[in-house]
Design an enzyme around this catalytic site. Structure first.
Site, short mmCIF file in Angstrom:
data_model
loop_
_atom_site.label_atom_id
_atom_site.label_comp_id
_atom_site.label_asym_id
_atom_site.label_seq_id
_atom_site.Cartn_x
_atom_site.Cartn_y
_atom_site.Cartn_z
N TYR A 5 9.60 62.06 -17.29
CA TYR A 5 9.95 63.09 -18.28
C TYR A 5 9.10 64.31 -17.96
O TYR A 5 7.87 64.22 -17.86
CB TYR A 5 9.67 62.58 -19.69
CG TYR A 5 9.53 63.67 -20.72
CD1 TYR A 5 10.56 64.58 -20.96
CD2 TYR A 5 8.36 63.81 -21.45
CE1 TYR A 5 10.42 65.59 -21.89
CE2 TYR A 5 8.22 64.82 -22.39
CZ TYR A 5 9.25 65.70 -22.61
OH TYR A 5 9.10 66.71 -23.52
N PHE A 6 9.75 65.46 -17.80
CA PHE A 6 9.07 66.72 -17.51
C PHE A 6 8.91 67.50 -18.81
O PHE A 6 9.90 67.93 -19.41
CB PHE A 6 9.86 67.54 -16.50
CG PHE A 6 9.26 68.88 -16.21
CD1 PHE A 6 8.08 69.00 -15.49
CD2 PHE A 6 9.88 70.04 -16.65
CE1 PHE A 6 7.52 70.24 -15.21
CE2 PHE A 6 9.35 71.29 -16.38
CZ PHE A 6 8.16 71.39 -15.66
N TYR A 8 7.59 70.79 -20.70
CA TYR A 8 7.25 72.19 -20.48
C TYR A 8 6.89 72.87 -21.80
O TYR A 8 6.48 74.01 -21.83
CB TYR A 8 8.40 72.94 -19.80
CG TYR A 8 9.69 72.90 -20.59
CD1 TYR A 8 9.94 73.83 -21.60
CD2 TYR A 8 10.64 71.93 -20.34
CE1 TYR A 8 11.10 73.78 -22.34
CE2 TYR A 8 11.82 71.88 -21.07
CZ TYR A 8 12.03 72.80 -22.07
OH TYR A 8 13.18 72.76 -22.80
N SER A 10 5.80 71.68 -26.17
CA SER A 10 4.69 71.11 -26.93
C SER A 10 4.24 69.74 -26.44
O SER A 10 3.11 69.33 -26.68
CB SER A 10 5.04 71.04 -28.41
OG SER A 10 6.12 70.15 -28.64
N GLU A 82 13.30 65.29 -30.16
CA GLU A 82 13.86 66.52 -29.61
C GLU A 82 15.18 66.93 -30.28
O GLU A 82 15.72 67.99 -29.97
CB GLU A 82 14.08 66.38 -28.09
CG GLU A 82 12.80 66.12 -27.32
CD GLU A 82 11.75 67.21 -27.50
OE1 GLU A 82 12.12 68.41 -27.55
OE2 GLU A 82 10.56 66.88 -27.59
#
Length: 164
Positions: A5-6, A8, A10, A82
């Site tokens: 998992y990337f 970018y 929080s 998310e």
């Protein structure tokens, strides 16, 4: 099988990942070429507030943290935080690391939730800055210079949901 998992936004803050119960076995620096960071994902509860998003940019690159998640269940839990599939979609993309390219899951804001002229709150931006160990000095300076709104006090665990 690895589940990368990337982060970018929080979730570059490892404490936030842990608070959300998202176990990971490793974290490393990574870049998403062909994109740039944008604060244009509209908050679901606070007008004028932005969350992070990635947008196409021929010469850009988004820096972040690549987490090796425990399993598919961790991704399913992440989807809830998310707001997937409504607020963000989860897409598989290639990111660059010091050891080469890896396929990773990345959350991209759904167009219906994208809006120009928004700013992140300072507490949200602090989560991004907590990933400093995985960012270049230039990228860190860019984040530190980002305009933001004063933080709004959140009650309970509201701050753990939907990137609040």
């Amino acid at each position: 099988m690895s589940f990368y998992y990337f982060a970018y936004g929080s979730n570059m803050n490892p404490a936030r990942m842990q608070a959300r119960g998202l176990a990971f076995s490793a974290a490393e620096s990574a870049r998403l070429p062909g994109y740039r960071l944008a604060f244009n994902k509209r908050s679901h509860c606070t007008p004028g507030v932005a969350y992070a998003n990635v947008v196409h940019s021929s010469y850009g690159a988004v820096e972040g943290v690549l987490y090796a998640l425990a399993n598919q269940d961790a991704l399913n839990i992440m989807d809830g935080f998310e707001g997937t599939p409504v607020r963000y979609s989860r897409e598989c993309m290639a990111v660059q690391t010091a050891t080469g390219a890896k396929s990773a899951w990345i959350y991209v804001a759904n167009p219906a939730y994208v809006e120009a002229g928004l700013l992140p709150e300072s507490n949200y931006l602090n989560h991004l800055l907590a990933g400093a160990a995985h960012l270049s000095s230039e990228y860190l300076v860019m984040l530190q210079a980002q305009a933001c709104r004063p933080a709004v006090q959140l009650l309970g665990d509201k701050g753990l949901l939907y990137n609040a």
